[in-house]
Design a protein around this motif. Structure first.
Motif, mmCIF file in Angstrom:
data_model
loop_
_atom_site.group_PDB
_atom_site.id
_atom_site.type_symbol
_atom_site.label_atom_id
_atom_site.label_comp_id
_atom_site.label_asym_id
_atom_site.label_seq_id
_atom_site.Cartn_x
_atom_site.Cartn_y
_atom_site.Cartn_z
ATOM 1 N N TRP A 62 33.556 55.777 26.973
ATOM 2 C CA TRP A 62 32.964 54.435 26.927
ATOM 3 C C TRP A 62 33.986 53.374 27.318
ATOM 4 C CZ3 TRP A 62 28.103 53.464 27.145
ATOM 5 C CH2 TRP A 62 27.195 54.392 26.662
ATOM 6 N N LYS A 63 35.233 53.549 26.895
ATOM 7 C CA LYS A 63 36.278 52.588 27.244
ATOM 8 C C LYS A 63 36.543 52.607 28.750
ATOM 9 C CE LYS A 63 41.049 51.356 26.296
ATOM 10 N NZ LYS A 63 42.280 51.711 25.617
ATOM 11 N N GLN A 64 36.615 53.794 29.337
ATOM 12 C CA GLN A 64 36.829 53.902 30.778
ATOM 13 C C GLN A 64 35.646 53.338 31.557
ATOM 14 O OE1 GLN A 64 37.405 58.121 30.943
ATOM 15 N NE2 GLN A 64 39.645 57.959 30.927
ATOM 16 N N ARG A 65 34.443 53.498 31.006
ATOM 17 C CA ARG A 65 33.257 52.956 31.666
ATOM 18 C C ARG A 65 33.324 51.433 31.716
ATOM 19 N NH1 ARG A 65 28.200 50.869 30.773
ATOM 20 N NH2 ARG A 65 26.515 51.730 32.007
ATOM 21 N N ARG A 66 33.691 50.807 30.607
ATOM 22 C CA ARG A 66 33.813 49.347 30.578
ATOM 23 C C ARG A 66 34.915 48.869 31.520
ATOM 24 N NH1 ARG A 66 32.968 50.229 24.989
ATOM 25 N NH2 ARG A 66 35.210 50.139 24.655
ATOM 26 N N GLU A 67 36.026 49.603 31.568
ATOM 27 C CA GLU A 67 37.112 49.244 32.473
ATOM 28 C C GLU A 67 36.685 49.376 33.930
ATOM 29 O OE1 GLU A 67 40.227 51.857 31.265
ATOM 30 O OE2 GLU A 67 40.771 50.641 29.517
ATOM 31 N N ALA A 68 35.965 50.444 34.258
ATOM 32 C CA ALA A 68 35.486 50.642 35.628
ATOM 33 C C ALA A 68 34.475 49.566 36.005
ATOM 34 C CB ALA A 68 34.861 52.030 35.775
ATOM 35 N N GLU A 69 33.615 49.192 35.070
ATOM 36 C CA GLU A 69 32.639 48.130 35.313
ATOM 37 C C GLU A 69 33.345 46.799 35.586
ATOM 38 O OE1 GLU A 69 29.183 45.910 32.756
ATOM 39 O OE2 GLU A 69 29.548 48.022 32.358
ATOM 40 N N ALA A 70 34.366 46.475 34.810
ATOM 41 C CA ALA A 70 35.116 45.233 35.015
ATOM 42 C C ALA A 70 35.866 45.258 36.341
ATOM 43 C CB ALA A 70 36.090 45.017 33.860
ATOM 44 N N ARG A 71 36.413 46.413 36.709
ATOM 45 C CA ARG A 71 37.135 46.541 37.969
ATOM 46 C C ARG A 71 36.197 46.362 39.165
ATOM 47 N NH1 ARG A 71 37.451 50.931 40.855
ATOM 48 N NH2 ARG A 71 36.966 52.292 39.114
ATOM 49 N N LEU A 72 35.024 46.985 39.105
ATOM 50 C CA LEU A 72 34.053 46.852 40.192
ATOM 51 C C LEU A 72 33.542 45.418 40.298
ATOM 52 C CD1 LEU A 72 32.031 50.160 39.782
ATOM 53 C CD2 LEU A 72 33.735 49.624 41.514
ATOM 54 N N TYR A 73 33.326 44.762 39.157
ATOM 55 C CA TYR A 73 32.897 43.365 39.159
ATOM 56 C C TYR A 73 33.958 42.493 39.832
ATOM 57 C CZ TYR A 73 31.141 38.883 37.431
ATOM 58 O OH TYR A 73 30.658 37.594 37.349
ATOM 59 N N ALA A 74 35.230 42.747 39.491
ATOM 60 C CA ALA A 74 36.322 41.966 40.081
ATOM 61 C C ALA A 74 36.438 42.212 41.582
ATOM 62 C CB ALA A 74 37.638 42.308 39.385
ATOM 63 N N GLU A 75 36.102 43.416 42.048
ATOM 64 C CA GLU A 75 36.137 43.709 43.479
ATOM 65 C C GLU A 75 34.974 43.046 44.217
ATOM 66 O OE1 GLU A 75 36.173 47.907 44.170
ATOM 67 O OE2 GLU A 75 38.001 48.220 43.003
ATOM 68 N N LEU A 76 33.812 43.001 43.593
ATOM 69 C CA LEU A 76 32.615 42.488 44.261
ATOM 70 C C LEU A 76 32.489 40.973 44.217
ATOM 71 C CD1 LEU A 76 29.902 45.085 43.228
ATOM 72 C CD2 LEU A 76 30.888 44.726 45.480
ATOM 73 N N PHE A 77 33.070 40.322 43.224
ATOM 74 C CA PHE A 77 32.894 38.877 43.069
ATOM 75 C C PHE A 77 33.394 38.084 44.279
ATOM 76 C CE2 PHE A 77 33.569 34.607 41.412
ATOM 77 C CZ PHE A 77 32.362 34.387 40.769
ATOM 78 N N PRO A 78 34.601 38.355 44.813
ATOM 79 C CA PRO A 78 35.034 37.612 46.007
ATOM 80 C C PRO A 78 34.147 37.861 47.229
ATOM 81 C CG PRO A 78 36.900 38.741 45.008
ATOM 82 C CD PRO A 78 35.668 39.202 44.302
ATOM 83 N N VAL A 79 33.597 39.065 47.336
ATOM 84 C CA VAL A 79 32.696 39.373 48.446
ATOM 85 C C VAL A 79 31.435 38.523 48.344
ATOM 86 C CG1 VAL A 79 31.291 41.193 49.506
ATOM 87 C CG2 VAL A 79 33.583 41.716 48.657
ATOM 88 N N LEU A 80 30.874 38.444 47.137
ATOM 89 C CA LEU A 80 29.691 37.616 46.925
ATOM 90 C C LEU A 80 30.010 36.145 47.156
ATOM 91 C CD1 LEU A 80 26.720 37.433 46.011
ATOM 92 C CD2 LEU A 80 27.571 37.154 43.689
ATOM 93 N N GLU A 81 31.177 35.705 46.707
ATOM 94 C CA GLU A 81 31.587 34.312 46.885
ATOM 95 C C GLU A 81 31.649 33.946 48.372
ATOM 96 O OE1 GLU A 81 34.596 31.710 44.268
ATOM 97 O OE2 GLU A 81 35.549 33.331 45.386
ATOM 98 N N ASP A 82 32.194 34.847 49.191
ATOM 99 C CA ASP A 82 32.250 34.605 50.638
ATOM 100 C C ASP A 82 30.858 34.569 51.260
ATOM 101 O OD1 ASP A 82 34.989 34.392 50.652
ATOM 102 O OD2 ASP A 82 35.319 36.493 51.207
ATOM 103 N N LYS A 83 29.994 35.490 50.850
ATOM 104 C CA LYS A 83 28.629 35.513 51.389
ATOM 105 C C LYS A 83 27.873 34.230 51.060
ATOM 106 C CE LYS A 83 27.401 40.366 51.712
ATOM 107 N NZ LYS A 83 26.431 41.365 51.273
ATOM 108 N N VAL A 84 27.992 33.752 49.823
ATOM 109 C CA VAL A 84 27.301 32.530 49.403
ATOM 110 C C VAL A 84 27.869 31.326 50.142
ATOM 111 C CG1 VAL A 84 26.864 30.992 47.445
ATOM 112 C CG2 VAL A 84 26.619 33.446 47.166
ATOM 113 N N ALA A 85 29.197 31.271 50.296
ATOM 114 C CA ALA A 85 29.815 30.152 51.007
ATOM 115 C C ALA A 85 29.368 30.128 52.476
ATOM 116 C CB ALA A 85 31.334 30.268 50.929
ATOM 117 N N ASN A 86 29.260 31.276 53.094
ATOM 118 C CA ASN A 86 28.785 31.329 54.488
ATOM 119 C C ASN A 86 27.321 30.930 54.584
ATOM 120 O OD1 ASN A 86 31.248 32.111 55.519
ATOM 121 N ND2 ASN A 86 30.785 34.286 55.377
ATOM 122 N N ALA A 87 26.512 31.369 53.649
ATOM 123 C CA ALA A 87 25.076 31.046 53.684
ATOM 124 C C ALA A 87 24.826 29.563 53.424
ATOM 125 C CB ALA A 87 24.334 31.894 52.661
#
Length: 93
Positions: A62-87
């Protein structure tokens, strides 16, 4: 001043999948642990823009799952930020 995406405007959906049988534990009678997948997808709620999904694979506690979820969120957030800024045609992005 640079534009930043407000995290309160971002929805996060997390899906999990396990290859283990429902009745038995993943390593009770077999030597291989269950394969678990964790998929994270971010959505900008006002515009409906989504990121591509990112998946982490492995036997998680469960601890590794939460860590992996936070890591994936941190990887995806800048990608989403760029997409929204372009749109939204935000200058300087």
């Amino acid at each position: 001043m640079t534009w930043k995406l407000d995290p309160r405007e971002v929805g996060c959906s997390v899906r999990g999948f396990s290859s283990a049988p429902f009745a038995k534990g993943p390593t009770r009678h077999r030597g291989t642990p269950a394969r678990r997948e964790l998929t994270v997808r971010l959505v900008h709620l006002p515009t409906g823009i989504t990121t591509v999904e990112k998946t982490a694979i492995g036997p998680f506690t469960w601890k590794q799952r939460r860590e992996a979820e936070a890591r994936l969120y941190a990887e995806l957030f800048p990608v989403l930020e760029d997409k929204v800024a372009n749109a939204l045609h935000i200058p300087g992005r």
